[in-house]
Design an enzyme around this catalytic site. Sequence first.
Site, PDB file in Angstrom:
ATOM      1  N   ARG A  61     -16.828   6.434  32.815  1.00  0.00           N
ATOM      2  CA  ARG A  61     -15.998   5.647  31.893  1.00  0.00           C
ATOM      3  C   ARG A  61     -15.606   4.293  32.468  1.00  0.00           C
ATOM      4  O   ARG A  61     -15.202   3.385  31.748  1.00  0.00           O
ATOM      5  CB  ARG A  61     -14.770   6.471  31.461  1.00  0.00           C
ATOM      6  CG  ARG A  61     -14.046   5.910  30.280  1.00  0.00           C
ATOM      7  CD  ARG A  61     -13.249   6.931  29.444  1.00  0.00           C
ATOM      8  NE  ARG A  61     -12.760   8.084  30.141  1.00  0.00           N
ATOM      9  CZ  ARG A  61     -11.749   8.094  31.020  1.00  0.00           C
ATOM     10  NH1 ARG A  61     -11.094   6.979  31.274  1.00  0.00           N
ATOM     11  NH2 ARG A  61     -11.379   9.211  31.607  1.00  0.00           N
ATOM     12  N   TYR A 118     -18.152  -8.228   7.696  1.00  0.00           N
ATOM     13  CA  TYR A 118     -18.684  -6.879   7.519  1.00  0.00           C
ATOM     14  C   TYR A 118     -17.567  -5.982   6.945  1.00  0.00           C
ATOM     15  O   TYR A 118     -16.413  -6.107   7.352  1.00  0.00           O
ATOM     16  CB  TYR A 118     -19.177  -6.362   8.876  1.00  0.00           C
ATOM     17  CG  TYR A 118     -19.482  -4.898   8.874  1.00  0.00           C
ATOM     18  CD1 TYR A 118     -20.507  -4.386   8.096  1.00  0.00           C
ATOM     19  CD2 TYR A 118     -18.729  -4.011   9.633  1.00  0.00           C
ATOM     20  CE1 TYR A 118     -20.780  -3.024   8.077  1.00  0.00           C
ATOM     21  CE2 TYR A 118     -18.995  -2.654   9.624  1.00  0.00           C
ATOM     22  CZ  TYR A 118     -20.018  -2.173   8.839  1.00  0.00           C
ATOM     23  OH  TYR A 118     -20.276  -0.824   8.827  1.00  0.00           O
ATOM     24  N   ASP A 128     -18.798 -13.245  15.193  1.00  0.00           N
ATOM     25  CA  ASP A 128     -19.709 -12.105  15.090  1.00  0.00           C
ATOM     26  C   ASP A 128     -21.111 -12.677  14.884  1.00  0.00           C
ATOM     27  O   ASP A 128     -21.409 -13.283  13.853  1.00  0.00           O
ATOM     28  CB  ASP A 128     -19.279 -11.219  13.911  1.00  0.00           C
ATOM     29  CG  ASP A 128     -20.088  -9.927  13.813  1.00  0.00           C
ATOM     30  OD1 ASP A 128     -21.290  -9.966  14.113  1.00  0.00           O
ATOM     31  OD2 ASP A 128     -19.523  -8.894  13.404  1.00  0.00           O
ATOM     32  N   LYS A 155     -27.904  -3.266  15.301  1.00  0.00           N
ATOM     33  CA  LYS A 155     -28.781  -3.997  14.398  1.00  0.00           C
ATOM     34  C   LYS A 155     -29.945  -4.613  15.176  1.00  0.00           C
ATOM     35  O   LYS A 155     -30.790  -3.890  15.656  1.00  0.00           O
ATOM     36  CB  LYS A 155     -27.951  -5.036  13.626  1.00  0.00           C
ATOM     37  CG  LYS A 155     -26.590  -4.506  13.120  1.00  0.00           C
ATOM     38  CD  LYS A 155     -26.705  -3.423  12.066  1.00  0.00           C
ATOM     39  CE  LYS A 155     -25.391  -2.715  11.744  1.00  0.00           C
ATOM     40  NZ  LYS A 155     -24.246  -3.538  11.418  1.00  0.00           N
TER      41      LYS A 155
HETATM   42  C1  LIG Z   1     -22.771  -3.321  11.299  1.00  0.00           C
HETATM   43  C2  LIG Z   1     -21.880  -4.453  11.603  1.00  0.00           C
HETATM   44  C3  LIG Z   1     -20.714  -4.282  12.369  1.00  0.00           C
HETATM   45  C4  LIG Z   1     -20.250  -2.912  12.839  1.00  0.00           C
HETATM   46  O1  LIG Z   1     -21.121  -2.413  13.802  1.00  0.00           O
HETATM   47  P1  LIG Z   1     -21.352  -0.839  14.081  1.00  0.00           P
HETATM   48  O2  LIG Z   1     -22.338  -0.860  15.203  1.00  0.00           O
HETATM   49  O3  LIG Z   1     -21.882  -0.242  12.814  1.00  0.00           O
HETATM   50  O4  LIG Z   1     -20.044  -0.262  14.464  1.00  0.00           O
HETATM   51  C5  LIG Z   1     -19.962  -5.399  12.682  1.00  0.00           C
HETATM   52  N1  LIG Z   1     -20.327  -6.625  12.264  1.00  0.00           N
HETATM   53  C6  LIG Z   1     -21.429  -6.825  11.510  1.00  0.00           C
HETATM   54  C7  LIG Z   1     -21.774  -8.205  11.063  1.00  0.00           C
HETATM   55  C8  LIG Z   1     -22.241  -5.754  11.155  1.00  0.00           C
HETATM   56  O5  LIG Z   1     -23.326  -5.966  10.400  1.00  0.00           O
END
Ligand SMILES: *Cc1c(COP(=O)(O)O)cnc(C)c1O
Length: 403
Positions: A92, A146, A211, A236
């Site tokens: 951790r 998101y 982001d 992603k």
């Molecule tokens: C999917 C997504 C998230 C969240 O990510 P997870 O890995 O699903 O927790 C945050 N920001 C954007 C732009 C996303 O597409």
Amino acid sequence: MDSTSTYDDSVSAHDDPVHLGDGAAWRSGARRALATEAVHAGRDDLARQGLHAPPIDLSTTYPSYDSRAEAARIDAFATDGADPAGPPVYGRLGNPTVARFETALARLEGTESAVAFASGMAALSAVLLARTAAGLRHVVAVRPLYGCSDHLLTAGLLGTEVTWTDPAGITDALRPDTGLVLVESPANPTLAELDLRAVAHACGTVPLLADNTFATPVLQRPAEHGARLVLHSATKYLGGHGDVLAGVVACDEEFAGQLRKIRFATGGVLHPLAGYLLLRGLSTLPVRVRAASATAAELARRLAADPRVSRVRYPRLGGAMIAFEVLGDPHEVVSRVGLVTPAVSLGSVDTLIQHPASISHRIVDADDRRGAGVSDRLLRLSVGLEDVEDLWSDLDRALGQGR
Ligand SMILES: *Cc1c(COP(=O)(O)O)cnc(C)c1O
């Protein structure tokens, strides 16, 4: 049609024309081109260890006969969250395989450090907790975000209070207790783009979190524009194959230390196998993003010219995401795809389509959602690596008679 621009091939992995020097320059850490970093960062020590593929270290704990040294390392971590020197202590606190991914992502984003988490939402939660722990519970944010990021802030699940504004209102929205400004560009799901440099300027001394999930460091490195924190849902494009859930924050070492301490105390760690898959994913990131972007630009052109489509958004920056509105029933379009997979998420090698108002942004209040430009007719397409003609014939069939 709203805004469709041609994919600009000059904005690619080749936009960093730094040439590699001699071996000495390599070893001194001279800056290498993005495509090179994608393949080599986080792996520089391997050849000298007689290894080619990075090892996966699944240990949860690490033996030590010297508890005085352990105490000193834990004290050091508790002070500033710096990676403990010497052998790892406990899973951790940190893991060597995950650390390779963090090193590589920091190189690609041009930041000092990066801290990986179990998901994108765990990464965002850690940032919010770090700010509230410092007594700064107010967040300024620009829609759309998101869906779950929007929900986390709107519901105040972590004790934060949010002010939603447009980019021009950021400076006025700042308060003495503002700990963070949060934006996405291109935004999920509308692909709205912001001038990150102007936004960073408007934030003054308040940290800007950008982001960068949709652009990836191949197309945009927000830290170069003044963002202190760069967040990815690594689920992603960074992973890129739809088989790993992960998040990461790229930032300066001081903030990274705070995030490691939060991660240690709250436990949202990334599994080492996921760290391995992400490092592997990074090596093809520039190639995947360039190829999928070229296909997406062509599909965006065809959609924009199609009478069954009322609106197309394709980022000026390029990328592999398309947002479009249909004249007919979007649910029918989703129900008719064959080659394309009807599924939420994005950034995989295969093409996915989804209806944001039903899935990714369902959790956002309908008025807020529509106010942010997420209409009930909007579809979001994540373009993969299939042949463009095969994708087009599938979309053409799915669009049907257009009503
Ligand atoms: C999917 C997504 C998230 C969240 O990510 P997870 O890995 O699903 O927790 C945050 N920001 C954007 C732009 C996303 O597409």
